[in-house]
Design an enzyme around this catalytic site. Structure first.
Site, PDB file in Angstrom:
ATOM      1  N   GLU A 113      51.955  42.649  86.084  1.00 34.48           N
ATOM      2  CA  GLU A 113      51.465  41.365  86.593  1.00 34.48           C
ATOM      3  C   GLU A 113      51.524  41.254  88.112  1.00 34.48           C
ATOM      4  OE1 GLU A 113      52.617  38.562  82.745  1.00 34.48           O
ATOM      5  OE2 GLU A 113      54.138  38.993  84.257  1.00 34.48           O
ATOM      6  N   ASP A 131      42.526  38.026  79.685  1.00 32.08           N
ATOM      7  CA  ASP A 131      43.447  36.926  79.968  1.00 32.08           C
ATOM      8  C   ASP A 131      43.814  36.889  81.452  1.00 32.08           C
ATOM      9  OD1 ASP A 131      44.716  39.379  79.654  1.00 32.08           O
ATOM     10  OD2 ASP A 131      46.486  38.564  78.664  1.00 32.08           O
ATOM     11  N   HIS A 171      44.697  40.266  73.540  1.00 32.49           N
ATOM     12  CA  HIS A 171      44.009  40.514  74.809  1.00 32.49           C
ATOM     13  C   HIS A 171      44.317  41.954  75.204  1.00 32.49           C
ATOM     14  CE1 HIS A 171      41.849  37.025  76.200  1.00 32.49           C
ATOM     15  NE2 HIS A 171      42.818  36.249  75.779  1.00 32.49           N
ATOM     16  N   TYR A 227      23.828  46.497  76.356  1.00 29.94           N
ATOM     17  CA  TYR A 227      24.070  46.094  77.737  1.00 29.94           C
ATOM     18  C   TYR A 227      23.335  47.020  78.694  1.00 29.94           C
ATOM     19  CZ  TYR A 227      28.097  43.613  75.704  1.00 29.94           C
ATOM     20  OH  TYR A 227      28.908  42.807  74.950  1.00 29.94           O
ATOM     21  N   HIS A 229      28.098  57.689  56.475  1.00 28.51           N
ATOM     22  CA  HIS A 229      28.454  57.203  55.142  1.00 28.51           C
ATOM     23  C   HIS A 229      27.360  57.602  54.146  1.00 28.51           C
ATOM     24  CE1 HIS A 229      31.858  54.750  56.458  1.00 28.51           C
ATOM     25  NE2 HIS A 229      31.115  54.399  57.488  1.00 28.51           N
TER      26      HIS A 229
END
Length: 431
Positions: free
Chosen positions: A410, A136, A131, A334, A278
């Protein structure tokens, strides 16, 4: 006189404003109580990360939690997505809250007790799974808020729709046509929604800070692929070739003039990046073809159309001038993450009260992309950034997202619970 003021005070206590204030205070208290569980959930998800459309364990934990709270729950939405419906005790609109669940093919280096040891094979290469973008924490924050709001559902005016979304980062199969938010929209997730809120934690923004932007906030992203086809020859006899390597090099330089000469960068920026080339297998063989891949970032549909047209013109004309051929392929990924100006303006006061005026910051245009934008194309939405860097950290030195050293403080999670909670209560209460 005293009885008069007592009467006025009783009227205030019975007023919707007072009731709303009391509800927010109650929510903040419960958010503080649930903080340890939010951190515990986040650590568990961090230790057991799952890639896009593989979030089976994560989705199972989420679904069980929502069901235990008494919600109506839909599972396997857009493959592994979960939706929970919290119906308030009073009629009102439906507000959606979204958290993305997927991890990334990154091998973690951070030395924490809940470090990911998960391994997988991605695009033919063995790698770790991590994550490394904070999803998470998004899941844990929304699970925490779900529990908080469920405890006061009788006081809610309307419905809260909890959307736990898979595959925000895309899929290993780059040719897939739909996934994540796009697929959820196609399956009708937004039809009954009036507005949607989401957040993204940021490892380079101090804890306690919320960042927002009205209007275009994050870029639209498109994938670019150009095949340059020439004529193969011995490297010692280049005049016998139509050299796709030289031609591709000229195309790379030509593409840079699109942003510097065709886009009015005083109005809004844009990016055209060639990330990979490439071609060839040996030092003395001029190959027959060269593949170029890259990314395009724009902030409006008109700008997107301009750049797409110019890429086709520049690549094809440069190739033609060399006697080669360029086949251009552009895949829209997106859309622009567009925060509805009316909704944003309406919610600024809410964010100021939650974070404090000094901790609410307008961010610059972000060149990253977010598939939350698919939800915003359907209904008004607001997407904010939440601080996850230790307060004494240096944004220039803090490991960025999508890297092995990505780290979150956190202590910032509770502000995420409160921010989404206050946005929800104020939106429902104002309708």
């Amino acid at each position: 006189m005293r009885s008069k003021w007592n009467f006025i005070w009783m009227l205030f206590l019975a007023s919707p404003l007072c009731a709303q204030t009391h509800l927010k205070e109650k929510m903040d208290e419960k958010a503080l109580e649930i903080e340890p569980k939010v951190i515990e959930w986040r650590r568990d998800f961090h230790e057991h990360p799952e890639l896009g459309n593989e979030e089976v364990r994560t989705a199972g934990i989420v679904a069980a939690h929502l069901k235990a709270l008494g919600m109506e729950v839909e599972e396997e939405v857009a493959v592994t997505g979960v939706i929970g419906y919290l119906k308030g005790g009073k009629p009102g609109p439906t507000v959606a809250l979204r958290a993305d669940m997927d991890a990334l093919p990154v091998t973690e280096r951070v030395d924490v007790p809940f470090k990911s040891q998960v391994r997988t094979v991605y695009n033919g290469q063995e790698t770790g799974v991590m994550h490394a973008c904070g999803h998470d924490s998004h899941v844990a924050i929304l699970m925490g808020l779900a529990e908080v709001l469920a405890s006061m559902k009788e006081d809610l005016s309307g419905t809260v729709k909890f959307i736990f979304q898979p595959a925000e980062e895309g899929l290993e199969d780059t040719q897939a046509e739909t996934w994540g938010a796009k697929q959820m929209v196609e399956e009708g997730v937004m039809k009954d929604v009036d507005a949607i809120f989401g957040l993204h934690i940021n490892s380079q923004t101090p804890v306690g800070t919320i960042k927002y932007r009205s209007g275009p906030a994050m870029a639209a992203v498109d994938n670019l692929r150009i095949m340059v086809k020439g004529q193969q020859a011995h490297g010692a006899y280049p005049w016998s070739s139509v050299d796709p390597v030289v031609t591709a090099s000229q195309i790379v330089m030509g593409l840079q003039t699109i942003v510097s000469r065709n886009v009015n960068i005083t109005e809004i920026p844009a990016i055209v990046t060639v990330g990979s080339i490439h071609g060839g297998v040996r030092h003395n063989i001029i190959p027959e073809e060269v593949e170029m891949v890259g990314t395009i970032r724009t902030y409006s549909e008109s700008q997107q159309e301009l750049i797409h047209n110019r890429i086709n013109e520049v690549a094809s004309k440069i190739a033609e001038s060399a006697g080669a051929k360029a086949e251009v392929g552009i895949k829209k990924m997106y859309p622009v993450t567009y925060n509805d100006p009316g909704l944003t303006e309406k919610m600024i006061a809410t964010l100021e009260k939650v974070a404090g005026q000094e901790n609410l910051v307008q961010h610059d245009l972000a060149t990253g992309a977010e598939d939350f934008s698919f939800f915003q194309k359907e209904k008004p939405g607001l997407f904010i950034f939440l601080g996850g860097m230790p307060k004494d950290g240096d944004p220039k030195k803090a490991p960025s997202h999508h890297t092995p050293d990505f780290y979150l403080d956190e202590s910032g999670f509770i502000l995420g619970v409160r921010a989404l909670g206050h946005l929800t209560l104020d939106y429902l209460g104002s309708k």
